[in-house]
Design a protein around this motif. Structure first.
Motif, mmCIF file in Angstrom:
data_model
loop_
_atom_site.group_PDB
_atom_site.id
_atom_site.type_symbol
_atom_site.label_atom_id
_atom_site.label_comp_id
_atom_site.label_asym_id
_atom_site.label_seq_id
_atom_site.Cartn_x
_atom_site.Cartn_y
_atom_site.Cartn_z
ATOM 1 N N MET A 1 0.257 -1.857 -0.033
ATOM 2 C CA MET A 1 -0.020 0.316 0.583
ATOM 3 C C MET A 1 1.329 1.388 0.234
ATOM 4 O O MET A 1 1.678 1.029 0.858
ATOM 5 N N ALA A 2 0.553 2.414 -0.934
ATOM 6 C CA ALA A 2 1.595 3.531 -0.669
ATOM 7 C C ALA A 2 0.165 5.172 -0.644
ATOM 8 O O ALA A 2 -0.913 4.159 -1.009
ATOM 9 N N THR A 3 1.097 5.649 -0.386
ATOM 10 C CA THR A 3 0.270 6.724 0.181
ATOM 11 C C THR A 3 0.414 7.560 -1.201
ATOM 12 O O THR A 3 1.509 8.504 -0.913
ATOM 13 N N LEU A 4 -0.333 8.323 -1.656
ATOM 14 C CA LEU A 4 -0.442 9.502 -2.725
ATOM 15 C C LEU A 4 -1.182 10.393 -3.138
ATOM 16 O O LEU A 4 -2.459 10.256 -2.480
ATOM 17 N N LEU A 5 -0.798 11.259 -2.915
ATOM 18 C CA LEU A 5 -1.210 13.203 -2.067
ATOM 19 C C LEU A 5 -1.269 13.333 -4.423
ATOM 20 O O LEU A 5 -0.728 13.385 -4.901
ATOM 21 N N ARG A 80 3.856 14.152 7.545
ATOM 22 C CA ARG A 80 2.899 13.783 8.426
ATOM 23 C C ARG A 80 2.341 12.050 8.713
ATOM 24 O O ARG A 80 1.623 11.507 8.803
ATOM 25 N N HIS A 81 2.004 12.942 6.811
ATOM 26 C CA HIS A 81 1.002 11.561 6.064
ATOM 27 C C HIS A 81 1.690 10.747 5.382
ATOM 28 O O HIS A 81 1.398 9.293 5.238
ATOM 29 N N ARG A 82 3.095 11.077 5.412
ATOM 30 C CA ARG A 82 5.019 10.103 4.714
ATOM 31 C C ARG A 82 3.780 9.807 4.039
ATOM 32 O O ARG A 82 3.531 7.778 2.916
ATOM 33 N N VAL A 83 3.774 10.804 2.755
ATOM 34 C CA VAL A 83 3.184 10.536 1.518
ATOM 35 C C VAL A 83 4.142 9.560 0.356
ATOM 36 O O VAL A 83 5.754 10.263 0.683
ATOM 37 N N GLU A 84 4.357 9.019 -0.538
ATOM 38 C CA GLU A 84 5.309 8.702 -1.017
ATOM 39 C C GLU A 84 5.078 8.542 -2.415
ATOM 40 O O GLU A 84 6.129 8.456 -3.203
ATOM 41 N N LEU A 85 4.464 9.616 -3.499
ATOM 42 C CA LEU A 85 4.237 10.305 -4.287
ATOM 43 C C LEU A 85 3.103 11.285 -4.558
ATOM 44 O O LEU A 85 2.156 11.595 -4.484
ATOM 45 N N GLY A 105 12.920 14.702 -1.848
ATOM 46 C CA GLY A 105 12.715 13.239 -2.368
ATOM 47 C C GLY A 105 11.320 12.834 -2.741
ATOM 48 O O GLY A 105 11.928 11.660 -2.912
ATOM 49 N N THR A 106 10.668 13.090 -2.655
ATOM 50 C CA THR A 106 9.552 11.849 -3.184
ATOM 51 C C THR A 106 9.509 12.259 -4.873
ATOM 52 O O THR A 106 9.655 13.460 -4.397
ATOM 53 N N PRO A 107 8.622 11.331 -5.443
ATOM 54 C CA PRO A 107 8.886 10.766 -6.924
ATOM 55 C C PRO A 107 7.346 12.355 -6.759
ATOM 56 O O PRO A 107 6.721 11.787 -6.084
ATOM 57 N N LEU A 373 7.735 4.105 -10.620
ATOM 58 C CA LEU A 373 8.291 5.414 -9.770
ATOM 59 C C LEU A 373 8.911 4.621 -8.224
ATOM 60 O O LEU A 373 9.618 5.050 -7.564
ATOM 61 N N LEU A 374 7.727 4.136 -8.200
ATOM 62 C CA LEU A 374 7.779 3.215 -6.746
ATOM 63 C C LEU A 374 7.753 1.650 -6.382
ATOM 64 O O LEU A 374 7.686 1.084 -5.419
ATOM 65 N N GLY A 375 7.608 1.268 -7.717
ATOM 66 C CA GLY A 375 7.999 0.007 -7.889
ATOM 67 C C GLY A 375 7.152 -1.023 -7.552
ATOM 68 O O GLY A 375 5.632 -0.289 -7.619
ATOM 69 N N ALA A 376 7.059 -2.023 -6.513
ATOM 70 C CA ALA A 376 6.119 -2.857 -6.236
ATOM 71 C C ALA A 376 4.981 -2.353 -4.913
ATOM 72 O O ALA A 376 4.207 -2.767 -4.955
ATOM 73 N N ARG A 377 5.642 -0.950 -4.194
ATOM 74 C CA ARG A 377 4.298 -0.611 -3.254
ATOM 75 C C ARG A 377 3.229 0.160 -4.500
ATOM 76 O O ARG A 377 1.884 0.389 -3.182
#
Length: 378
Positions: A1-5, A80-85, A105-107, A373-377
């Motif tokens: 699971m990824a956090t996506l904004l 705060r929300h640990r956004v990954e992209l 350093g976030t995609p 950009l995130l691979g398996a996530r």
């Protein structure tokens, strides 16, 4: 699971906003954690009803100071929300998001929804260029992709074309009740026994209303009525010019402005023919796609991304932009079609949309870009 904004100026009702909501819902169903940041609007309640978090920020502002402040605010929210992209859909929010992503350093992904004007001017070109600065850049049509490639030098390793999609469950003729159709017939005061030609869209010059009036004046048959369905700006010079043109051509009984509607699916069911005769380049052609999803033949100007939305002589007709005679000929041909031929064209149109222009397809392709950009996530 990824956090996506996703970030955009506001969540009012429109094509960009609808695509944002559609993608957020898809991401949640796919097991991810979608977030949307904007200045708010009518679609926020819809998002939150689906359990999707909306983050309120003044992202509609083009003020340079606000853009810098938003970059810091976004950075804090991302931590705060640990956004990954982060996925930006408009220029001002994209500048803030780009700064925040570079710091963290976030995609960073962008979607180019338009061919922005003023790119011949250095400052405007620089402002627009943020939409071509993503780690991946999504264009909503080949026309937009070619522009981004030519103007900003973006290569195929970064650039992806993903057509905008419609919800085929919403735009399905079988889902529209007779009561909804009857309500619009009464609202639009459609004369009995007339074929209905629809031009959906706001009352602005680029949409080609004046051209349609000129085309109608060339058509001898009188068994149809043209309805301009879309919001008007009271007192606008273009609206006054359009009304004057209709009166001067003696078309008051054949061409009418009926205002906007909150039920475009029912309006399309009501139509026998749908027009998209824009006189200037459109980045895409949502009206054309929605009409075909409802099984309606379309006549569109062969300009910008519009030409990519239909199959000529199979799901509709393409005409040269700004050519009233060609538009009149195509309208005359379409209105003279036997019912069986029109039904066959409608089925082909629905199949074409289901293959190329569904919201599901758009969302799956977007998630595939994230996965690059995130691979398996993702």
């Amino acid at each position: 699971m990824a956090t996506l904004l996703q970030v955009l100026p506001a969540l009012e009702r429109g094509g960009v906003e609808r695509g944002t909501v559609d993608l957020a819902r898809f991401l949640k169903r796919a097991g991810h954690r979608p977030l949307v940041a904007s200045a708010g609007g009518g679609l926020v309640a819809e998002l939150e009803a689906d359990g999707i978090t909306h983050l309120a920020l003044p992202l509609a502002s083009k003020n340079p100071l606000t853009i810098w402040q938003n970059a810091a605010r976004l950075g804090e929210l991302m931590r705060r929300h640990r956004v990954e992209l982060v996925h930006a859909r408009s220029r001002a929010p994209a500048w803030s998001a780009r700064i925040a992503c570079r710091r963290a350093g976030t995609p960073f992904v962008t979607t180019v929804h338009a061919v922005y004007g003023g790119y011949d001017y250095r400052l405007k070109r620089r402002y627009n260029a943020v939409m071509a600065s993503g780690d991946r850049v999504i264009a909503i049509s080949d026309y937009v992709a070619e522009h981004v490639c030519e103007v900003y030098g973006i290569g195929p390793e970064v650039l992806r074309t993903i057509y905008r999609g419609v919800e085929v469950g919403e735009f399905d003729p079988g889902s529209v009740s007779p009561e909804r159709i009857a309500k619009l017939q009464a609202q639009f005061q459609v004369p009995p026994g007339r074929q209905v030609v629809l031009l959906p869209g706001r009352i602005t010059r680029i949409k080609g209303h004046l051209l349609v009036a000129e085309a109608v004046a060339r058509i001898a048959r009188d068994d149809f009525v043209v309805l301009f369905v879309g919001p008007d700006t009271p007192g606008s010079s273009y609206s006054a010019e359009l009304h004057a043109k209709i009166q001067a051509l003696g078309l008051a009984e054949r061409v009418r402005l009926v205002g906007g509607t909150g039920d475009m699916a029912a309006a399309l069911v009501l139509a026998d023919l749908v027009l998209a005769p824009s006189i200037g380049p459109e980045a895409f052609g949502r009206v054309s796609v929605e009409a075909q999803a409802m099984g309606k033949p379309v006549i569109a100007a062969d300009i910008g991304g519009l030409g990519e939305t239909l199959l000529p002589a199979t799901t509709g007709w393409l005409v040269p932009p700004g050519n009233a005679a060609a538009l009149a000929d195509a309208m005359d041909l379409a209105l003279a079609m036997p019912a069986e031929a029109r039904a066959r064209m409608g089925e082909q149109a629905r199949a074409w949309v289901r293959e190329h222009f569904t919201a599901e397809r758009m969302c799956r392709q977007t998630l595939a870009v994230y996965a690059e950009l995130l691979g398996a996530r993702a």
